[in-house]
Design a protein around this motif. Structure first.
Motif, PDB file in Angstrom:
ATOM      1  N   PRO A   1      57.560  47.681  55.099  1.00  0.00           N
ATOM      2  CA  PRO A   1      56.325  47.180  55.704  1.00  0.00           C
ATOM      3  C   PRO A   1      56.347  45.687  56.017  1.00  0.00           C
ATOM      4  O   PRO A   1      55.463  45.198  56.710  1.00  0.00           O
ATOM      5  N   ASP A   2      57.360  44.978  55.554  1.00  0.00           N
ATOM      6  CA  ASP A   2      57.475  43.542  55.832  1.00  0.00           C
ATOM      7  C   ASP A   2      58.401  43.232  56.999  1.00  0.00           C
ATOM      8  O   ASP A   2      58.705  42.074  57.265  1.00  0.00           O
ATOM      9  N   VAL A   3      58.875  44.277  57.688  1.00  0.00           N
ATOM     10  CA  VAL A   3      59.830  44.075  58.781  1.00  0.00           C
ATOM     11  C   VAL A   3      59.256  44.624  60.083  1.00  0.00           C
ATOM     12  O   VAL A   3      58.962  45.814  60.194  1.00  0.00           O
ATOM     13  N   GLY A   4      59.105  43.744  61.059  1.00  0.00           N
ATOM     14  CA  GLY A   4      58.620  44.127  62.381  1.00  0.00           C
ATOM     15  C   GLY A   4      59.754  44.132  63.391  1.00  0.00           C
ATOM     16  O   GLY A   4      60.863  43.661  63.104  1.00  0.00           O
ATOM     17  N   ARG A   5      59.466  44.654  64.577  1.00  0.00           N
ATOM     18  CA  ARG A   5      60.485  44.721  65.622  1.00  0.00           C
ATOM     19  C   ARG A   5      59.874  44.426  66.981  1.00  0.00           C
ATOM     20  O   ARG A   5      58.809  44.934  67.317  1.00  0.00           O
ATOM     21  N   VAL A   6      60.567  43.608  67.770  1.00  0.00           N
ATOM     22  CA  VAL A   6      60.223  43.378  69.169  1.00  0.00           C
ATOM     23  C   VAL A   6      60.674  44.617  69.927  1.00  0.00           C
ATOM     24  O   VAL A   6      61.811  45.051  69.793  1.00  0.00           O
ATOM     25  N   ARG A   7      59.763  45.185  70.733  1.00  0.00           N
ATOM     26  CA  ARG A   7      60.097  46.426  71.443  1.00  0.00           C
ATOM     27  C   ARG A   7      59.752  46.325  72.918  1.00  0.00           C
ATOM     28  O   ARG A   7      58.723  45.783  73.297  1.00  0.00           O
ATOM     29  N   HIS A   8      60.618  46.861  73.736  1.00  0.00           N
ATOM     30  CA  HIS A   8      60.350  47.114  75.160  1.00  0.00           C
ATOM     31  C   HIS A   8      59.933  45.883  75.958  1.00  0.00           C
ATOM     32  O   HIS A   8      58.962  45.927  76.710  1.00  0.00           O
ATOM     33  N   LEU A   9      60.679  44.792  75.822  1.00  0.00           N
ATOM     34  CA  LEU A   9      60.420  43.649  76.692  1.00  0.00           C
ATOM     35  C   LEU A   9      60.870  44.016  78.101  1.00  0.00           C
ATOM     36  O   LEU A   9      62.006  44.407  78.322  1.00  0.00           O
ATOM     37  N   PHE A  10      59.951  43.896  79.039  1.00  0.00           N
ATOM     38  CA  PHE A  10      60.261  44.177  80.435  1.00  0.00           C
ATOM     39  C   PHE A  10      59.460  43.238  81.318  1.00  0.00           C
ATOM     40  O   PHE A  10      58.253  43.074  81.126  1.00  0.00           O
ATOM     41  N   VAL A  11      60.157  42.605  82.264  1.00  0.00           N
ATOM     42  CA  VAL A  11      59.495  41.769  83.268  1.00  0.00           C
ATOM     43  C   VAL A  11      60.005  42.237  84.630  1.00  0.00           C
ATOM     44  O   VAL A  11      61.213  42.376  84.842  1.00  0.00           O
ATOM     45  N   GLU A  12      59.062  42.475  85.529  1.00  0.00           N
ATOM     46  CA  GLU A  12      59.397  42.916  86.879  1.00  0.00           C
ATOM     47  C   GLU A  12      60.364  41.913  87.522  1.00  0.00           C
ATOM     48  O   GLU A  12      60.181  40.705  87.426  1.00  0.00           O
ATOM     49  N   GLN A  13      61.378  42.432  88.174  1.00  0.00           N
ATOM     50  CA  GLN A  13      62.436  41.590  88.714  1.00  0.00           C
ATOM     51  C   GLN A  13      61.913  40.519  89.683  1.00  0.00           C
ATOM     52  O   GLN A  13      62.387  39.388  89.685  1.00  0.00           O
TER      53      GLN A  13
ATOM     54  N   GLU B   1      50.781  46.190  64.593  1.00  0.00           N
ATOM     55  CA  GLU B   1      51.430  46.479  65.870  1.00  0.00           C
ATOM     56  C   GLU B   1      50.548  46.028  67.028  1.00  0.00           C
ATOM     57  O   GLU B   1      49.327  45.945  66.896  1.00  0.00           O
ATOM     58  N   ALA B   2      51.186  45.740  68.161  1.00  0.00           N
ATOM     59  CA  ALA B   2      50.443  45.294  69.345  1.00  0.00           C
ATOM     60  C   ALA B   2      51.317  45.462  70.582  1.00  0.00           C
ATOM     61  O   ALA B   2      52.545  45.460  70.486  1.00  0.00           O
ATOM     62  N   LEU B   3      50.674  45.595  71.711  1.00  0.00           N
ATOM     63  CA  LEU B   3      51.366  45.637  72.999  1.00  0.00           C
ATOM     64  C   LEU B   3      50.768  44.535  73.857  1.00  0.00           C
ATOM     65  O   LEU B   3      49.549  44.482  74.052  1.00  0.00           O
ATOM     66  N   PHE B   4      51.621  43.656  74.348  1.00  0.00           N
ATOM     67  CA  PHE B   4      51.178  42.535  75.177  1.00  0.00           C
ATOM     68  C   PHE B   4      51.553  42.813  76.625  1.00  0.00           C
ATOM     69  O   PHE B   4      52.630  43.321  76.924  1.00  0.00           O
ATOM     70  N   VAL B   5      50.638  42.457  77.517  1.00  0.00           N
ATOM     71  CA  VAL B   5      50.804  42.727  78.942  1.00  0.00           C
ATOM     72  C   VAL B   5      50.636  41.423  79.706  1.00  0.00           C
ATOM     73  O   VAL B   5      49.701  40.654  79.437  1.00  0.00           O
ATOM     74  N   ALA B   6      51.526  41.171  80.659  1.00  0.00           N
ATOM     75  CA  ALA B   6      51.403  40.008  81.546  1.00  0.00           C
ATOM     76  C   ALA B   6      50.940  40.511  82.903  1.00  0.00           C
ATOM     77  O   ALA B   6      51.485  41.484  83.433  1.00  0.00           O
TER      78      ALA B   6
ATOM     79  N   VAL C   1      54.305  37.813  70.801  1.00  0.00           N
ATOM     80  CA  VAL C   1      54.774  38.772  69.793  1.00  0.00           C
ATOM     81  C   VAL C   1      55.119  38.036  68.502  1.00  0.00           C
ATOM     82  O   VAL C   1      54.727  38.462  67.410  1.00  0.00           O
ATOM     83  N   VAL C   2      55.838  36.932  68.616  1.00  0.00           N
ATOM     84  CA  VAL C   2      56.215  36.149  67.431  1.00  0.00           C
ATOM     85  C   VAL C   2      54.975  35.645  66.704  1.00  0.00           C
ATOM     86  O   VAL C   2      54.876  35.743  65.476  1.00  0.00           O
ATOM     87  N   ARG C   3      54.013  35.123  67.449  1.00  0.00           N
ATOM     88  CA  ARG C   3      52.773  34.605  66.843  1.00  0.00           C
ATOM     89  C   ARG C   3      52.048  35.705  66.063  1.00  0.00           C
ATOM     90  O   ARG C   3      51.605  35.510  64.943  1.00  0.00           O
ATOM     91  N   GLU C   4      51.960  36.879  66.667  1.00  0.00           N
ATOM     92  CA  GLU C   4      51.286  38.000  66.003  1.00  0.00           C
ATOM     93  C   GLU C   4      52.107  38.501  64.811  1.00  0.00           C
ATOM     94  O   GLU C   4      51.560  38.809  63.752  1.00  0.00           O
ATOM     95  N   ALA C   5      53.405  38.592  64.972  1.00  0.00           N
ATOM     96  CA  ALA C   5      54.275  39.085  63.896  1.00  0.00           C
ATOM     97  C   ALA C   5      54.183  38.216  62.653  1.00  0.00           C
ATOM     98  O   ALA C   5      54.220  38.722  61.526  1.00  0.00           O
ATOM     99  N   ALA C   6      54.044  36.913  62.840  1.00  0.00           N
ATOM    100  CA  ALA C   6      53.961  35.996  61.701  1.00  0.00           C
ATOM    101  C   ALA C   6      52.757  36.293  60.820  1.00  0.00           C
ATOM    102  O   ALA C   6      52.762  35.956  59.633  1.00  0.00           O
ATOM    103  N   ASN C   7      51.745  36.952  61.365  1.00  0.00           N
ATOM    104  CA  ASN C   7      50.560  37.313  60.585  1.00  0.00           C
ATOM    105  C   ASN C   7      50.749  38.581  59.762  1.00  0.00           C
ATOM    106  O   ASN C   7      49.914  38.887  58.908  1.00  0.00           O
TER     107      ASN C   7
END
Length: 119
Positions: A46-58, A20-25, A73-79
């Protein structure tokens, strides 16, 4: 965004499990976007991940921030996972996810999009 903060504060989701990871821009010193990666809470596989809480300031949308966050997220999930899932009803988000390689053909009940990885 509020749900992300509340879940973090109450310990429900801290993005701290293996895979799991949280990415911040950031723009200057300001946080303008977030996107998380979790073990999928619905599939319990354990082989299934999920994209969660995508939010970008308007005020900074259409600058490629969402694309950059989801790409990380995709790059990390592939690992860590064989499949990455998400759920959205937003047509613009649907276009973004499909442009990044997600498919809308999914057999997963709690998902609208999926991406499969070969490991």
């Amino acid at each position: 965004m509020q749900r992300l903060v509340e879940e973090y504060e109450y310990g429900k989701n801290r993005f701290d499990k293996a895979g799991e990871a949280l990415f911040v821009a950031r723009l200057d010193e300001r946080i303008v976007g977030v996107c998380g990666l979790n073990l999928d809470p619905y599939e319990r596989d354990p082989d299934v991940g999920r994209v969660r809480h995508l939010f970008v300031e308007q005020s900074v949308r259409k600058m490629g921030i969402a694309r950059a966050l989801v790409s990380e997220v995709v790059r990390e999930a592939a690992n860590h996972y064989r499949v990455l899932l998400l759920r959205t009803r937003n047509p613009e988000a649907d276009q973004l996810y499909r442009s990044l390689g997600f498919s809308t053909a999914t057999v997963y009940h709690h998902a609208t999009h999926q991406m499969r990885f070969t490991r």
